[in-house]
Design a protein around this motif. Structure first.
Motif, mmCIF file in Angstrom:
data_model
loop_
_atom_site.group_PDB
_atom_site.id
_atom_site.type_symbol
_atom_site.label_atom_id
_atom_site.label_comp_id
_atom_site.label_asym_id
_atom_site.label_seq_id
_atom_site.Cartn_x
_atom_site.Cartn_y
_atom_site.Cartn_z
ATOM 1 N N ILE A 283 0.856 -1.203 0.000
ATOM 2 C CA ILE A 283 0.000 0.000 0.000
ATOM 3 C C ILE A 283 0.895 1.257 0.000
ATOM 4 O O ILE A 283 0.670 2.199 -0.769
ATOM 5 C CB ILE A 283 -0.938 -0.002 1.234
ATOM 6 N N ALA A 284 1.910 1.246 0.842
ATOM 7 C CA ALA A 284 2.781 2.431 0.956
ATOM 8 C C ALA A 284 3.662 2.587 -0.287
ATOM 9 O O ALA A 284 3.721 3.681 -0.874
ATOM 10 C CB ALA A 284 3.641 2.323 2.212
ATOM 11 N N ASP A 285 4.317 1.500 -0.725
ATOM 12 C CA ASP A 285 5.261 1.620 -1.842
ATOM 13 C C ASP A 285 4.575 2.027 -3.145
ATOM 14 O O ASP A 285 5.179 2.698 -3.983
ATOM 15 C CB ASP A 285 5.997 0.284 -2.069
ATOM 16 N N SER A 286 3.306 1.588 -3.307
ATOM 17 C CA SER A 286 2.622 1.906 -4.562
ATOM 18 C C SER A 286 2.083 3.338 -4.562
ATOM 19 O O SER A 286 1.477 3.771 -5.550
ATOM 20 C CB SER A 286 1.481 0.916 -4.800
ATOM 21 N N ARG A 287 2.307 4.076 -3.477
ATOM 22 C CA ARG A 287 1.828 5.471 -3.437
ATOM 23 C C ARG A 287 3.011 6.440 -3.383
ATOM 24 O O ARG A 287 3.433 6.935 -4.408
ATOM 25 C CB ARG A 287 0.861 5.629 -2.261
ATOM 26 N N GLY A 288 3.617 6.685 -2.212
ATOM 27 C CA GLY A 288 4.702 7.677 -2.147
ATOM 28 C C GLY A 288 5.823 7.404 -3.157
ATOM 29 O O GLY A 288 6.008 8.179 -4.111
ATOM 30 N N ALA B 64 -2.515 8.284 7.011
ATOM 31 C CA ALA B 64 -2.135 9.701 6.923
ATOM 32 C C ALA B 64 -0.689 9.816 6.424
ATOM 33 O O ALA B 64 -0.380 10.646 5.556
ATOM 34 C CB ALA B 64 -2.292 10.378 8.279
ATOM 35 N N ASP B 65 0.184 8.955 6.956
ATOM 36 C CA ASP B 65 1.584 8.984 6.508
ATOM 37 C C ASP B 65 1.691 8.609 5.028
ATOM 38 O O ASP B 65 2.451 9.221 4.266
ATOM 39 C CB ASP B 65 2.426 8.009 7.339
ATOM 40 N N ALA C 25 3.026 11.147 1.952
ATOM 41 C CA ALA C 25 4.114 10.790 1.024
ATOM 42 C C ALA C 25 3.611 10.770 -0.422
ATOM 43 O O ALA C 25 4.328 11.129 -1.360
ATOM 44 C CB ALA C 25 4.684 9.422 1.401
ATOM 45 N N TRP C 26 2.360 10.362 -0.600
ATOM 46 C CA TRP C 26 1.726 10.303 -1.929
ATOM 47 C C TRP C 26 1.669 11.720 -2.532
ATOM 48 O O TRP C 26 2.025 11.932 -3.685
ATOM 49 C CB TRP C 26 0.334 9.769 -1.687
ATOM 50 N N GLU C 27 1.203 12.680 -1.725
ATOM 51 C CA GLU C 27 1.109 14.067 -2.215
ATOM 52 C C GLU C 27 2.507 14.644 -2.437
ATOM 53 O O GLU C 27 2.758 15.311 -3.439
ATOM 54 C CB GLU C 27 0.299 14.926 -1.235
ATOM 55 N N ALA C 28 3.422 14.357 -1.509
ATOM 56 C CA ALA C 28 4.793 14.873 -1.651
ATOM 57 C C ALA C 28 5.453 14.296 -2.901
ATOM 58 O O ALA C 28 6.319 14.936 -3.504
ATOM 59 C CB ALA C 28 5.608 14.532 -0.404
ATOM 60 N N GLY C 29 5.026 13.094 -3.292
ATOM 61 C CA GLY C 29 5.611 12.441 -4.467
ATOM 62 C C GLY C 29 5.384 13.209 -5.757
ATOM 63 O O GLY C 29 6.097 13.013 -6.742
ATOM 64 N N THR C 30 4.390 14.110 -5.776
ATOM 65 C CA THR C 30 4.124 14.871 -7.009
ATOM 66 C C THR C 30 5.046 16.094 -7.135
ATOM 67 O O THR C 30 5.046 16.784 -8.149
ATOM 68 C CB THR C 30 2.654 15.360 -7.066
#
Ligand SMILES: NC(=O)c1ccc[n+]([C@@H]2O[C@H](COP(=O)([O-])OP(=O)(O)OC[C@H]3O[C@@H](n4cnc5c(N)ncnc54)[C@H](OP(=O)(O)O)[C@@H]3O)[C@@H](O)[C@H]2O)c1
Length: 298
Positions: A82-87, A136-137, A141-146
Protein backbone atom coordinates in the motif's frame (compact mmCIF):
# COMPACT_ATOMS: atom_id res chain seq x y z
CA UNK A 1 -6.71 16.32 -25.06
CA UNK A 2 -4.27 13.43 -25.02
CA UNK A 3 -4.44 12.09 -21.46
CA UNK A 4 -2.40 9.28 -19.86
CA UNK A 5 -4.04 7.45 -16.95
CA UNK A 6 -2.48 5.13 -14.35
CA UNK A 7 -4.74 2.71 -12.50
CA UNK A 8 -7.08 2.87 -15.50
CA UNK A 9 -8.36 -0.68 -14.89
CA UNK A 10 -9.68 0.18 -11.40
CA UNK A 11 -13.12 1.09 -10.06
CA UNK A 12 -12.58 4.82 -10.71
CA UNK A 13 -10.23 4.47 -13.69
CA UNK A 14 -12.63 2.44 -15.84
CA UNK A 15 -15.42 4.99 -15.37
CA UNK A 16 -13.05 7.89 -16.07
CA UNK A 17 -11.71 6.33 -19.28
CA UNK A 18 -15.23 5.69 -20.50
CA UNK A 19 -16.37 9.24 -19.73
CA UNK A 20 -13.34 10.86 -21.40
CA UNK A 21 -13.57 8.63 -24.49
CA UNK A 22 -17.23 9.48 -25.00
CA UNK A 23 -16.17 13.12 -25.33
CA UNK A 24 -13.50 12.28 -27.88
CA UNK A 25 -10.36 12.58 -25.76
CA UNK A 26 -7.36 10.51 -26.75
CA UNK A 27 -6.61 8.17 -23.82
CA UNK A 28 -3.37 6.34 -23.12
CA UNK A 29 -3.71 3.69 -20.41
CA UNK A 30 -0.44 3.49 -18.48
CA UNK A 31 -0.10 -0.23 -17.85
CA UNK A 32 2.12 -2.13 -15.46
CA UNK A 33 3.86 -5.31 -16.54
CA UNK A 34 3.14 -7.09 -19.78
CA UNK A 35 0.19 -6.54 -22.06
CA UNK A 36 -0.09 -3.44 -24.13
CA UNK A 37 -1.52 -2.76 -27.53
CA UNK A 38 -3.13 0.30 -29.04
CA UNK A 39 -4.02 3.06 -26.61
CA UNK A 40 -1.62 1.78 -23.94
CA UNK A 41 1.92 2.53 -22.78
CA UNK A 42 4.03 0.64 -20.25
CA UNK A 43 5.17 2.11 -16.93
CA UNK A 44 6.99 0.59 -14.01
CA UNK A 45 5.82 1.92 -10.61
CA UNK A 46 9.06 0.73 -8.98
CA UNK A 47 11.40 2.71 -11.23
CA UNK A 48 9.08 5.17 -12.97
CA UNK A 49 10.34 3.91 -16.35
CA UNK A 50 7.94 5.06 -19.08
CA UNK A 51 7.58 3.92 -22.67
CA UNK A 52 8.09 7.39 -24.15
CA UNK A 53 7.42 6.33 -27.71
CA UNK A 54 4.00 4.89 -26.89
CA UNK A 55 3.17 7.90 -24.71
CA UNK A 56 3.68 10.50 -27.41
CA UNK A 57 3.03 14.12 -26.58
CA UNK A 58 0.74 14.31 -23.55
CA UNK A 59 -1.50 17.18 -22.50
CA UNK A 60 -2.42 15.71 -19.12
CA UNK A 61 -1.91 12.79 -16.75
CA UNK A 62 -4.35 11.33 -14.22
CA UNK A 63 -2.61 9.18 -11.62
CA UNK A 64 -4.95 6.76 -9.86
CA UNK A 65 -2.77 3.69 -9.35
CA UNK A 66 -2.19 2.13 -5.96
CA UNK A 67 -2.54 -1.17 -4.14
CA UNK A 68 -6.16 -1.51 -2.93
CA UNK A 69 -6.31 -0.28 0.68
CA UNK A 70 -9.39 -2.35 1.57
CA UNK A 71 -8.27 -5.44 -0.36
CA UNK A 72 -7.54 -7.59 2.68
CA UNK A 73 -6.40 -7.67 6.28
CA UNK A 74 -3.32 -5.52 6.70
CA UNK A 75 -0.17 -7.49 7.39
CA UNK A 76 3.37 -6.21 6.97
CA UNK A 77 3.51 -7.23 3.29
CA UNK A 78 0.20 -5.57 2.41
CA UNK A 79 1.09 -2.41 4.29
CA UNK A 80 4.38 -2.24 2.41
CA UNK A 81 2.56 -2.70 -0.92
CA UNK A 82 0.00 0.00 0.00
CA UNK A 83 2.78 2.43 0.96
CA UNK A 84 5.26 1.62 -1.84
CA UNK A 85 2.62 1.91 -4.56
CA UNK A 86 1.83 5.47 -3.44
CA UNK A 87 4.70 7.68 -2.15
CA UNK A 88 7.70 6.05 -3.89
CA UNK A 89 5.76 5.11 -7.05
CA UNK A 90 4.38 8.65 -7.39
CA UNK A 91 7.84 10.17 -6.92
CA UNK A 92 9.25 7.84 -9.59
CA UNK A 93 6.40 8.59 -12.00
CA UNK A 94 6.67 12.35 -11.49
CA UNK A 95 10.44 12.36 -11.97
CA UNK A 96 9.96 10.47 -15.23
CA UNK A 97 7.19 12.84 -16.40
CA UNK A 98 9.32 15.87 -15.48
CA UNK A 99 12.13 14.49 -17.65
CA UNK A 100 9.94 14.12 -20.76
CA UNK A 101 10.95 16.36 -23.67
CA UNK A 102 7.47 17.92 -23.45
CA UNK A 103 5.99 17.81 -19.97
CA UNK A 104 2.21 17.48 -19.55
CA UNK A 105 0.53 20.77 -18.60
CA UNK A 106 -1.44 19.21 -15.76
CA UNK A 107 -1.35 16.20 -13.42
CA UNK A 108 -4.41 15.19 -11.39
CA UNK A 109 -3.13 12.78 -8.78
CA UNK A 110 -5.24 10.76 -6.37
CA UNK A 111 -4.83 11.23 -2.64
CA UNK A 112 -7.31 10.41 0.10
CA UNK A 113 -9.18 11.95 3.00
CA UNK A 114 -7.24 9.41 5.08
CA UNK A 115 -4.56 12.12 5.16
CA UNK A 116 -6.50 13.74 8.04
CA UNK A 117 -6.28 10.69 10.33
CA UNK A 118 -9.04 10.31 12.94
CA UNK A 119 -10.50 13.76 13.71
CA UNK A 120 -13.85 13.36 15.50
CA UNK A 121 -16.32 16.17 14.77
CA UNK A 122 -13.70 18.69 13.57
CA UNK A 123 -14.65 20.40 10.29
CA UNK A 124 -11.83 19.77 7.85
CA UNK A 125 -10.88 21.29 4.51
CA UNK A 126 -7.81 21.67 2.33
CA UNK A 127 -6.20 24.07 4.81
CA UNK A 128 -6.50 21.69 7.76
CA UNK A 129 -3.25 20.05 8.85
CA UNK A 130 -2.70 16.38 8.05
CA UNK A 131 -3.31 13.87 10.84
CA UNK A 132 -1.45 10.87 12.14
CA UNK A 133 -1.50 7.12 11.56
CA UNK A 134 -0.50 4.77 8.76
CA UNK A 135 -2.93 6.08 6.10
CA UNK A 136 -2.13 9.70 6.92
CA UNK A 137 1.58 8.98 6.51
CA UNK A 138 0.94 7.14 3.23
CA UNK A 139 -1.16 10.01 1.85
CA UNK A 140 1.37 12.64 2.91
CA UNK A 141 4.11 10.79 1.02
CA UNK A 142 1.73 10.30 -1.93
CA UNK A 143 1.11 14.07 -2.22
CA UNK A 144 4.79 14.87 -1.65
CA UNK A 145 5.61 12.44 -4.47
CA UNK A 146 4.12 14.87 -7.01
CA UNK A 147 6.64 17.57 -6.03
CA UNK A 148 9.24 16.81 -8.78
CA UNK A 149 6.63 17.50 -11.47
CA UNK A 150 5.19 20.56 -9.72
CA UNK A 151 8.70 21.97 -9.33
CA UNK A 152 9.25 21.63 -13.05
CA UNK A 153 6.22 23.83 -13.79
CA UNK A 154 3.33 21.41 -14.34
CA UNK A 155 0.05 22.27 -12.59
CA UNK A 156 -0.56 19.54 -10.03
CA UNK A 157 -3.87 18.82 -8.29
CA UNK A 158 -3.82 16.39 -5.35
CA UNK A 159 -7.39 15.12 -5.09
CA UNK A 160 -8.18 14.10 -1.51
CA UNK A 161 -10.81 11.53 -2.37
CA UNK A 162 -13.39 10.35 0.15
CA UNK A 163 -15.25 7.03 0.09
CA UNK A 164 -16.34 6.54 -3.53
CA UNK A 165 -19.92 5.33 -3.91
CA UNK A 166 -21.31 3.30 -6.77
CA UNK A 167 -23.25 0.06 -6.46
CA UNK A 168 -20.98 -1.60 -9.05
CA UNK A 169 -17.88 -1.64 -6.83
CA UNK A 170 -15.84 -0.23 -3.99
CA UNK A 171 -17.18 0.09 -0.45
CA UNK A 172 -20.88 0.28 -1.38
CA UNK A 173 -20.88 -3.01 -3.25
CA UNK A 174 -19.25 -4.71 -0.25
CA UNK A 175 -21.97 -3.29 2.02
CA UNK A 176 -24.91 -4.24 -0.18
CA UNK A 177 -25.07 -7.94 0.62
CA UNK A 178 -25.20 -7.69 4.44
CA UNK A 179 -27.61 -4.74 4.22
CA UNK A 180 -29.87 -6.56 1.74
CA UNK A 181 -29.90 -9.53 4.11
CA UNK A 182 -31.00 -7.20 6.90
CA UNK A 183 -27.81 -7.77 8.89
CA UNK A 184 -26.22 -4.40 8.11
CA UNK A 185 -25.71 -2.01 10.97
CA UNK A 186 -23.64 0.84 12.29
CA UNK A 187 -19.93 0.33 12.86
CA UNK A 188 -18.86 0.81 16.45
CA UNK A 189 -20.81 3.65 18.06
CA UNK A 190 -21.57 5.04 14.58
CA UNK A 191 -20.47 8.55 15.54
CA UNK A 192 -17.53 8.63 13.08
CA UNK A 193 -17.97 10.97 10.10
CA UNK A 194 -17.87 9.52 6.61
CA UNK A 195 -16.85 11.78 3.76
CA UNK A 196 -18.14 10.30 0.54
CA UNK A 197 -18.62 11.14 -3.16
CA UNK A 198 -20.46 9.29 -5.90
CA UNK A 199 -18.25 7.81 -8.58
CA UNK A 200 -20.02 9.91 -11.22
CA UNK A 201 -19.30 13.10 -9.28
CA UNK A 202 -15.68 12.03 -8.76
CA UNK A 203 -15.23 11.46 -12.50
CA UNK A 204 -16.75 14.91 -13.09
CA UNK A 205 -14.44 16.43 -10.42
CA UNK A 206 -11.36 14.89 -12.05
CA UNK A 207 -12.43 16.32 -15.40
CA UNK A 208 -13.13 19.70 -13.76
CA UNK A 209 -9.66 19.68 -12.17
CA UNK A 210 -8.07 18.88 -15.53
CA UNK A 211 -9.50 22.03 -17.11
CA UNK A 212 -9.68 24.58 -14.30
CA UNK A 213 -6.34 26.39 -14.12
CA UNK A 214 -7.13 27.96 -10.72
CA UNK A 215 -7.12 24.55 -9.02
CA UNK A 216 -3.74 23.39 -7.78
CA UNK A 217 -2.45 21.59 -4.71
CA UNK A 218 -4.84 19.74 -2.37
CA UNK A 219 -8.48 19.64 -3.48
CA UNK A 220 -11.02 17.70 -1.41
CA UNK A 221 -13.09 15.38 -3.62
CA UNK A 222 -16.02 14.75 -1.29
CA UNK A 223 -19.69 15.72 -1.36
CA UNK A 224 -20.63 18.84 0.65
CA UNK A 225 -22.68 16.65 3.02
CA UNK A 226 -20.60 14.18 5.00
CA UNK A 227 -22.65 12.01 7.37
CA UNK A 228 -22.01 10.06 10.52
CA UNK A 229 -21.80 6.29 10.16
CA UNK A 230 -25.10 6.10 12.04
CA UNK A 231 -26.75 8.37 9.42
CA UNK A 232 -25.12 6.45 6.59
CA UNK A 233 -26.44 3.16 7.98
CA UNK A 234 -29.97 4.55 8.29
CA UNK A 235 -29.90 6.02 4.75
CA UNK A 236 -28.70 2.74 3.22
CA UNK A 237 -31.35 0.81 5.16
CA UNK A 238 -34.03 3.25 3.89
CA UNK A 239 -32.82 2.96 0.30
CA UNK A 240 -32.93 -0.84 0.46
CA UNK A 241 -36.03 -0.96 2.69
CA UNK A 242 -34.25 -3.19 5.19
CA UNK A 243 -33.80 -2.97 8.96
CA UNK A 244 -30.39 -1.90 10.26
CA UNK A 245 -30.61 -2.93 13.87
CA UNK A 246 -27.49 -5.08 14.18
CA UNK A 247 -24.51 -2.91 15.07
CA UNK A 248 -20.99 -4.26 14.57
CA UNK A 249 -19.20 -3.52 17.85
CA UNK A 250 -15.79 -1.87 17.56
CA UNK A 251 -14.01 -4.70 19.38
CA UNK A 252 -15.44 -7.28 16.93
CA UNK A 253 -14.39 -5.18 13.93
CA UNK A 254 -10.88 -4.90 15.35
CA UNK A 255 -10.82 -8.65 15.93
CA UNK A 256 -11.83 -9.40 12.35
CA UNK A 257 -10.12 -6.59 10.45
CA UNK A 258 -7.21 -5.76 12.75
CA UNK A 259 -5.57 -2.35 12.28
CA UNK A 260 -7.65 -1.75 9.14
CA UNK A 261 -10.79 -1.43 11.30
CA UNK A 262 -9.52 1.58 13.24
CA UNK A 263 -7.99 3.26 10.19
CA UNK A 264 -10.75 2.70 7.63
CA UNK A 265 -14.02 1.77 9.35
CA UNK A 266 -13.89 3.63 12.65
CA UNK A 267 -11.78 6.71 11.82
CA UNK A 268 -13.74 9.98 11.57
CA UNK A 269 -13.20 12.57 8.84
CA UNK A 270 -15.70 15.38 8.34
CA UNK A 271 -14.38 17.02 5.20
CA UNK A 272 -15.78 19.94 3.19
CA UNK A 273 -15.03 20.38 -0.56
CA UNK A 274 -14.20 24.06 -0.06
CA UNK A 275 -12.02 24.50 -3.16
CA UNK A 276 -14.31 22.64 -5.56
CA UNK A 277 -17.29 24.69 -4.39
CA UNK A 278 -15.33 27.96 -4.59
CA UNK A 279 -14.40 27.10 -8.18
CA UNK A 280 -18.09 26.55 -9.02
CA UNK A 281 -18.19 22.75 -9.21
CA UNK A 282 -21.79 21.49 -9.11
CA UNK A 283 -22.40 18.07 -7.56
CA UNK A 284 -25.00 15.88 -9.25
CA UNK A 285 -25.58 14.04 -5.96
CA UNK A 286 -24.77 16.42 -3.09
CA UNK A 287 -26.81 14.45 -0.51
CA UNK A 288 -26.56 10.81 0.48
CA UNK A 289 -30.24 10.16 -0.28
CA UNK A 290 -29.60 11.39 -3.83
CA UNK A 291 -26.49 9.22 -4.05
CA UNK A 292 -28.42 6.13 -2.97
CA UNK A 293 -31.54 6.87 -5.02
CA UNK A 294 -30.53 4.38 -7.72
CA UNK A 295 -30.63 1.59 -5.11
CA UNK A 296 -34.18 2.55 -4.16
CA UNK A 297 -35.27 2.21 -7.79
CA UNK A 298 -33.34 -1.07 -8.25
N1 LIG B 1 -12.47 3.92 -4.08
C1 LIG B 1 -12.40 4.71 -3.01
O1 LIG B 1 -13.33 4.74 -2.16
C2 LIG B 1 -11.21 5.60 -2.82
C3 LIG B 1 -11.20 6.51 -1.73
C4 LIG B 1 -10.11 7.33 -1.54
C5 LIG B 1 -9.03 7.27 -2.43
N2 LIG B 1 -9.07 6.39 -3.47
C6 LIG B 1 -7.88 6.29 -4.33
O2 LIG B 1 -8.23 6.55 -5.69
C7 LIG B 1 -7.45 5.71 -6.55
C8 LIG B 1 -8.39 4.92 -7.45
O3 LIG B 1 -9.29 4.18 -6.61
P1 LIG B 1 -10.02 2.86 -7.11
O4 LIG B 1 -11.14 2.61 -6.19
O5 LIG B 1 -10.28 2.95 -8.59
O6 LIG B 1 -8.89 1.77 -6.84
P2 LIG B 1 -8.78 0.28 -7.41
O7 LIG B 1 -10.07 -0.19 -7.99
O8 LIG B 1 -8.13 -0.54 -6.34
O9 LIG B 1 -7.78 0.45 -8.65
C9 LIG B 1 -6.49 0.92 -8.50
C10 LIG B 1 -5.67 0.53 -9.72
O10 LIG B 1 -4.29 0.73 -9.37
C11 LIG B 1 -3.51 -0.25 -10.02
N3 LIG B 1 -2.77 -0.99 -8.98
C12 LIG B 1 -3.20 -2.00 -8.19
N4 LIG B 1 -2.23 -2.44 -7.39
C13 LIG B 1 -1.15 -1.69 -7.66
C14 LIG B 1 0.18 -1.66 -7.18
N5 LIG B 1 0.60 -2.49 -6.21
N6 LIG B 1 1.04 -0.73 -7.71
C15 LIG B 1 0.63 0.13 -8.68
N7 LIG B 1 -0.61 0.12 -9.18
C16 LIG B 1 -1.48 -0.77 -8.68
C17 LIG B 1 -4.45 -1.15 -10.81
O11 LIG B 1 -4.53 -0.64 -12.13
P3 LIG B 1 -3.65 -1.23 -13.35
O12 LIG B 1 -3.67 -2.72 -13.21
O13 LIG B 1 -4.37 -0.71 -14.56
O14 LIG B 1 -2.29 -0.67 -13.17
C18 LIG B 1 -5.79 -0.94 -10.12
O15 LIG B 1 -6.85 -1.16 -10.99
C19 LIG B 1 -6.63 4.79 -5.65
O16 LIG B 1 -5.31 5.27 -5.56
C20 LIG B 1 -7.33 4.88 -4.31
O17 LIG B 1 -6.47 4.70 -3.20
C21 LIG B 1 -10.13 5.57 -3.69
Amino acid sequence: MRIAITGSSGFVGEALVQSLRVDGHDIVRLQRGSGGGPGTARWDPATGALDQQALGRLDAVVHLAGENVAGGRWNATRKRAIADSRGPATTALCRALAALPQRPAVLVSASATGIYGDRGDELLDEDSPAGSGFLADVARAWEAGTEPLRASGTRVVNLRIGMVLDPSGGALRRMLLPFRLGIGGRLGAGRQWMSWITRDDLVAAIRFALRRAELRGPVAAVSPNPVTNREFTAALGRALRRPTILPAPAFALKLVFGEMASALLLASQRVQPRRLLAAGFAFTAPTLDQALAALRRG
